[in-house]
Design a protein around this motif. Structure first.
Motif, PDB file in Angstrom:
ATOM      1  N   PHE A  29       0.795  -1.230   0.000  1.00 55.15           N
ATOM      2  CA  PHE A  29       0.000   0.000   0.000  1.00 55.15           C
ATOM      3  C   PHE A  29       0.827   1.279   0.000  1.00 55.15           C
ATOM      4  O   PHE A  29       0.355   2.339   0.392  1.00 55.15           O
ATOM      5  CB  PHE A  29      -0.988   0.023   1.186  1.00 55.15           C
ATOM      6  N   ALA A  30       2.080   1.178  -0.412  1.00 60.04           N
ATOM      7  CA  ALA A  30       2.914   2.379  -0.480  1.00 60.04           C
ATOM      8  C   ALA A  30       2.317   3.384  -1.464  1.00 60.04           C
ATOM      9  O   ALA A  30       2.365   4.587  -1.243  1.00 60.04           O
ATOM     10  CB  ALA A  30       4.337   2.020  -0.897  1.00 60.04           C
ATOM     11  N   GLN A  36      -0.348   5.353   0.213  1.00 64.72           N
ATOM     12  CA  GLN A  36       0.154   6.286   1.215  1.00 64.72           C
ATOM     13  C   GLN A  36       0.856   7.481   0.585  1.00 64.72           C
ATOM     14  O   GLN A  36       0.857   8.562   1.131  1.00 64.72           O
ATOM     15  CB  GLN A  36       1.115   5.571   2.166  1.00 64.72           C
ATOM     16  N   ALA A  37       1.475   7.238  -0.567  1.00 64.68           N
ATOM     17  CA  ALA A  37       2.207   8.315  -1.222  1.00 64.68           C
ATOM     18  C   ALA A  37       1.265   9.234  -1.979  1.00 64.68           C
ATOM     19  O   ALA A  37       1.648  10.316  -2.399  1.00 64.68           O
ATOM     20  CB  ALA A  37       3.242   7.730  -2.177  1.00 64.68           C
ATOM     21  N   ALA A  75       6.813   5.593  -5.406  1.00 63.46           N
ATOM     22  CA  ALA A  75       6.821   4.990  -4.073  1.00 63.46           C
ATOM     23  C   ALA A  75       6.900   3.477  -4.142  1.00 63.46           C
ATOM     24  O   ALA A  75       7.370   2.839  -3.223  1.00 63.46           O
ATOM     25  CB  ALA A  75       5.570   5.397  -3.303  1.00 63.46           C
TER      26      ALA A  75
END
Lengths: 344, 345
Positions: free
Chosen positions: B212-213, B216-217, B269
């Protein structure tokens, strides 16, 4: 110690022979990215000096693992067999990390049967690094980049090929098996004659303790008097660091029902996520990223050390390289020890 | 590009803002990480201005930090490239931030570059040079401009800019990774029939590890609890299974329809190098073509997802693979190819 030399041009052939009997997991490209994966073809193997962006821990501690399943009639599914696996090309930092995981999962108060089962059916073949990559800091963590005894066989690349040093009985058995197969291209090397095989002291072996990166002294004060808010302000909480880290081992459980089959899974968690340690009451002792980042550093550098005797950071540098916000755990810990982040 | 001239002006403005205590914090760029990449920089005193960086490597979208800072605690300033400013404009239109507590230092940008000199993720076909919203604008030559109308006005119309950029072709806009320009046709029905697109998606998602980067980014993913983590029982566990990966990414894309400003933060990301931004680019294209909505260009406007008109064209783009072919393959899901895990609601 004893060993053999595997010529460079015979490495894929050797891997092919191993693949006849074992599941071989080694660094290979997955759409360009270098990862540890189950080889389908010996040609896939990539044994250069490039680090895999993800650690190989998932083959001992999978990202999501079914631990229990039953159907509508109440029949419980039998445990799946774990195939005999060879984990090949594991770097010293990752081998060191497996020591940490073993300590947590097996040598602690409880034994994690799932991890233990996988570890017992795995033969670890290490591979030394030639150079440090940007972001790597195993040296600062007091870990040799080019040798390790935390495996069954350790490979060192040289001009002829790979020197394979036997570390454990499991390793000896594997090489004997290969020899019994009638292979004649391995040059056996015995003890003292081995030369480069012998690595009693690595380049960092005599490093003075004060140069090793760790959190020492009053740890309670580090917890209380460090400006975690400032340290973590750049962090976007993506959790990438935990997913690619070789030592992160937090997990959670969930149950899933699908067409009459219900299963319980264990999956990775990350202290960077808002749901990490969220209580059923709705209370969360770590409500913001400041507390979550503190947990990350303190867990790695203090809690695991207290509970199991290891610092749970081996300087592999993956999180430093992959962080989209440029967080650097090495710089953070250094800053903490130098007092940069002290709350005034 | 006059990065030097812009940087000089940026330093002067930042120094002034901090020394006169007009703002408490400036979000900008500095060098960091093992390879000296541009990383976000939280500047709190005028002494730090010298560490600031502005060049063609300043890729991070700083607006993502407004998820937390949102103007809650004192006034902050932010160095905003066009994509950052567009993200801020989306926040404004969605009522996410306290505009009065945010000072936007708009900065014209001709596109960022990767280390190898090719266009950065998100910059490949970007035709927006001027931030749509700012309190002060630093132009390419280092001169400054004030907003025209009421602190929120665009100096040039973005559409025109885009058309010009398109006309100039590849000269100003370096080609994408494969050396060719992304297609500019938004033929929705093509998605219904084209199996290659699904195959490409599936192939890319093999790399996804569901960390899930990307979410989040992304400035646009600000839900307190993501749909993927919502619900008891957990209906979409972070299990790296193809069907679930698809559900997550497609769900995310749907939520970003008409909101994505194509800053490329998601792709940068991603630790695994998953390259599926082409889908959201297409979705952004649909939104622009079908609903006349280009994300973040109209701070006062509404987004494609929040406006409804009975005359809105209704075209589906999720309907991939027709019914017959799905039956032929005898698989649960025509898209992900998972057998027996069709999601039944």
């Amino acid at each position: 110690m004893d060993g053999v030399i595997i010529p460079k041009n015979k490495i894929t052939e050797t891997v092919g022979i191993l693949m006849n009997k074992y599941r071989v997991v080694a660094p290979a490209r997955e759409n360009g990215a270098l990862v540890f994966k189950e080889l389908a073809d010996p040609e896939e193997i990539v044994l250069n000096d490039e680090p895999a962006y993800k650690s190989p821990k998932e083959f001992l501690f999978p990202q999501a693992e079914e631990i229990l399943a039953f159907d509508e009639k109440g029949n419980v599914a039998a445990d799946g067999d774990i195939p005999e696996t060879i984990l090949l090309g594991v770097r010293p930092c990752d081998l060191e990390a497996l020591k940490v995981l073993t300590a947590v999962f097996i040598n602690g108060k409880f034994t994690d049967v799932y991890f233990e089962k996988r570890l017992n059916s795995t033969i670890l073949i290490g591979l030394g690094c030639i150079s440090e990559k940007p972001g790597c800091f195993c040296e600062e963590r007091g870990i040799c980049k080019d040798s390790s005894g935390a495996c069954d066989i350790f490979l060192t690349a040289n001009e002829e090929g790979y020197a394979a040093e036997i570390i454990s009985d499991k390793g000896r058995k594997l090489l004997d098996e290969l020899n019994a197969g009638g292979l004649n291209f391995y040059a056996p090397v015995k003890g003292a004659n081995a030369g480069f095989l012998e690595k009693d002291a690595c380049a960092y072996g005599d490093k003075a303790p004060h140069e090793i990166l760790e959190i020492t002294g009053d740890e309670k004060s580090v917890f209380d008097n460090t400006d975690w808010g400032r340290i973590s302000e750049r962090c976007i909480g993506c959790g990438t660091c935990a997913y690619i880290c070789p030592t992160c081992h937090c997990f959670e459980f969930y149950d899933a029902a699908n067409k009459g089959r219900t299963a319980r899974y264990r999956r990775w968690d990350s202290c960077m996520y808002p749901k990490f340690t969220l209580h059923a009451s709705g209370h969360n002792p770590r409500p913001s990223k400041k507390e979550r980042y503190r947990q990350r550093i303190m867990h790695k550098y203090v809690y695991v050390k207290h509970n199991f005797g290891y610092v749970a950071c081996t300087g592999c540098g993956r999180c430093v390289r992959s962080c989209p916000a440029g967080m650097d755990i090495k710089a953070v810990v250094k800053g903490i020890m130098e007092g940069t982040w002290k709350i005034k | 590009m006059g990065f030097e001239a812009q940087k000089e002006k940026l330093a002067a403005i930042s120094g002034d803002l901090l020394s006169k205590k007009k703002v408490e914090l400036i979000l900008s760029f500095t060098s960091g990480g093992p390879e000296g990449n541009a990383v976000p920089f939280f500047m709190r005193s005028a002494d730090e201005v010298a560490e600031m960086r502005w060049d063609d490597g300043c890729m991070p979208n700083l607006a993502v930090y407004l998820k937390e800072f949102g103007g809650r605690e004192g006034k902050i300033a932010l160095v905003a490239k066009p994509c950052d400013a567009r993200a801020i404009a989306v926040y404004i239109s969605e009522g996410r931030i306290e505009r009065g507590n945010l000072y936007i230092i708009g900065i014209e940008c001709g596109g960022m570059k990767k280390k190898d000199g090719s266009a950065a993720q998100g910059c490949e076909n970007c035709g927006v040079r001027t931030p749509p919203v700012f309190d002060v604008l630093i132009r390419e030559d280092g001169t400054t401009a004030e907003p025209v109308e009421n602190g929120e006005r665009i100096v040039e119309m973005p559409k025109k800019e885009k058309q010009e950029a398109d006309k100039t072709g590849g000269a100003e806009n370096p080609a994408g990774e494969n050396g060719k320009q992304e297609e500019k046709e938004y033929n929705v029905s093509e998605y219904r029939e084209n199996k290659d697109k699904a195959a490409r998606f599936r192939e890319e998602l093999k790399k996804c590890i569901m960390c899930f980067a990307c979410r989040q980014a992304c400035f646009g993913c600000y839900c307190e609890t993501c749909f993927i983590e919502r619900g008891i029982p957990d209906w979409q566990p972070s299990n790296p299974d193809m069907g679930r990966k698809m559900m997550f990414h497609l769900g995310r894309f749907m939520h970003l329809a008409g909101r994505c400003v194509e800053c490329g933060a998601c792709e940068r990301a991603c630790p695994s190098g998953v390259n599926i931004r082409y889908i959201i680019k297409d979705i952004a294209g649909f939104c622009e073509e079908l609903y006349g909505c280009k994300a973040g260009m109209e701070p006062a406007g509404v987004s494609a997802l929040t406006a409804f008109d009975t005359d809105d064209p209704e075209v589906g783009f999720l309907e991939i693979g027709n019914k017959d072919s799905r039956e032929e393959e005898n698989s649960g899901c025509g898209l992900c190819g998972n057998s027996g895990t069709a999601i039944e609601i």
